[in-house]
Design an enzyme around this catalytic site. Structure first.
Site, PDB file in Angstrom:
ATOM      1  N   THR A  97       3.782   3.925  -0.517  1.00 19.86           N
ATOM      2  CA  THR A  97       4.823   3.984   0.516  1.00 19.86           C
ATOM      3  C   THR A  97       5.929   3.037   0.071  1.00 19.86           C
ATOM      4  O   THR A  97       5.759   1.816   0.095  1.00 19.86           O
ATOM      5  CB  THR A  97       4.269   3.586   1.891  1.00 19.86           C
ATOM      6  OG1 THR A  97       3.284   4.536   2.297  1.00 19.86           O
ATOM      7  CG2 THR A  97       5.382   3.555   2.928  1.00 19.86           C
ATOM      8  N   LYS A 172       7.725   9.852   5.288  1.00 20.84           N
ATOM      9  CA  LYS A 172       6.765   8.790   5.617  1.00 20.84           C
ATOM     10  C   LYS A 172       7.398   7.776   6.564  1.00 20.84           C
ATOM     11  O   LYS A 172       6.731   7.236   7.456  1.00 20.84           O
ATOM     12  CB  LYS A 172       6.275   8.099   4.346  1.00 20.84           C
ATOM     13  CG  LYS A 172       5.253   6.978   4.600  1.00 20.84           C
ATOM     14  CD  LYS A 172       3.995   7.471   5.291  1.00 20.84           C
ATOM     15  CE  LYS A 172       3.011   6.343   5.612  1.00 20.84           C
ATOM     16  NZ  LYS A 172       2.337   5.801   4.412  1.00 20.84           N
ATOM     17  N   LYS A 240       6.125  -4.064   6.213  1.00 24.79           N
ATOM     18  CA  LYS A 240       6.771  -3.609   4.984  1.00 24.79           C
ATOM     19  C   LYS A 240       7.331  -2.212   5.173  1.00 24.79           C
ATOM     20  O   LYS A 240       8.480  -1.919   4.817  1.00 24.79           O
ATOM     21  CB  LYS A 240       5.763  -3.650   3.836  1.00 24.79           C
ATOM     22  CG  LYS A 240       6.338  -3.279   2.478  1.00 24.79           C
ATOM     23  CD  LYS A 240       6.119  -1.814   2.110  1.00 24.79           C
ATOM     24  CE  LYS A 240       4.674  -1.500   1.849  1.00 24.79           C
ATOM     25  NZ  LYS A 240       4.495  -0.099   1.345  1.00 24.79           N
TER      26      LYS A 240
END
Length: 290
Positions: A97, A172, A240
């Site tokens: 990711t 995502k 994050k």
């Protein structure tokens, strides 16, 4: 049988690479912590290499699944990265990711070497990786996706090509935006249940089958009621991911007020030393009067 390199054996990469080995492919792995690679080789049928470049040498397909943009650049374009040895005609598939920006960078560099590239972040957590039922959002070109698709079936319940390079990472971000709001809503619901004196298990058993139902509710309400927060995706990793989404939103002009607020709630948890708890620990913040 395909010749595969898999770079990164964390909680997601370890079982994903294992599914490929169990499907009969020739898998060579690399992990920064060598002991994890040795453990993987002892668990599955495969080999390990001393560097990403060595793992990728001669591979038809190279998978990466690491922590963030910097880690990804190190194992791909670094001095010992996979692009040093990736053969023309091979495909690089990134499950990290990361940002859409780094995906586009890698796509260009792979093309310069006559290679394909797919950005393919996953959703489903550690359990999804272990059980082979991940959802994969993919950016790239149809020809590369067609070649890689049968390999993804080894550990995915669903996967779909969504557009050009970077599209998988953007999707995502959508996934994480949805989760942030859902988990905060569930945390507030559990908090309310406790304050109202309701029997939590009974309440959620009823409402999870109606319009309020979600994966988060079905899989996390009981652990939250029990004050247990050691189930997979950590606060540190969610922050994050939300940082990436919020930075992208600033670029494209999207307004994400709820996401930004939940990001700050996770920052509060980090400040209290709870960064390794799972994302449902938002409830802890509420119960402290935050």
């Amino acid at each position: 049988m395909a010749k595969i390199a898999f770079i990164g054996l964390g909680v997601m990469g370890f079982p994903m690479a294992g599914h490929l080995a169990r499907a009969g492919h020739d898998v060579c792995v690399y992990n920064r912590t060598r002991s994890k690679a040795e453990h993987w080789c002892a668990t599955y049928s495969g080999r390990s290499a001393a560097t990403p470049a060595a793992a990728a040498e001669g591979a038809e397909f190279v998978f990466t699944c690491v922590g963030n943009d910097d880690d990804l650049r190190q194992v791909t374009t670094g001095a010992e990265g996979v692009l040093k040895t990736l053969s023309s005609g091979s495909v690089l598939i990134d499950h990290t990711t990361a940002s859409a920006e780094v995906a586009r960078e890698l796509d260009l560099q792979a093309k310069e070497q006559g290679c394909g590239f797919l950005d393919a972040p996953v959703s489903g957590g550690q359990a999804g990786a272990e059980n082979g039922v991940l959802s994969i959002m993919i950016g790239g070109v149809e020809a590369d996706y067609g070649r890689v698709s049968p390999l993804l079936d080894a550990y995915a319940k669903s996967h779909r090509l969504l557009g050009e390079a970077g599209s998988g990472q953007l999707a995502k971000m959508v996934n994480q935006i949805c989760i942030a709001g859902l988990v905060q809503g569930l945390a507030e619901a559990v908090h309310f249940v406790k304050r109202a004196g309701l029997e939590g298990e009974a309440v959620f058993d009823v409402i999870q089958h109606g319009a309020a139902g979600s994966w988060q509710m079905a899989n996390r309400h009981q652990s939250m009621l029990d004050d247990r927060y050691d189930f997979g995706f950590a606060v540190d990793w969610m922050r994050k991911d939300l940082r990436i989404a919020l930075e992208e939103a600033r670029r494209n002009g999207a307004r994400l007020p709820v996401t930004a607020l939940v990001d700050q709630f996770y920052a509060d948890l980090q400040a209290e030393g709870n960064g390794r708890l799972d994302t449902s620990s938002l409830l802890k913040r509420l119960e402290k009067g935050g």
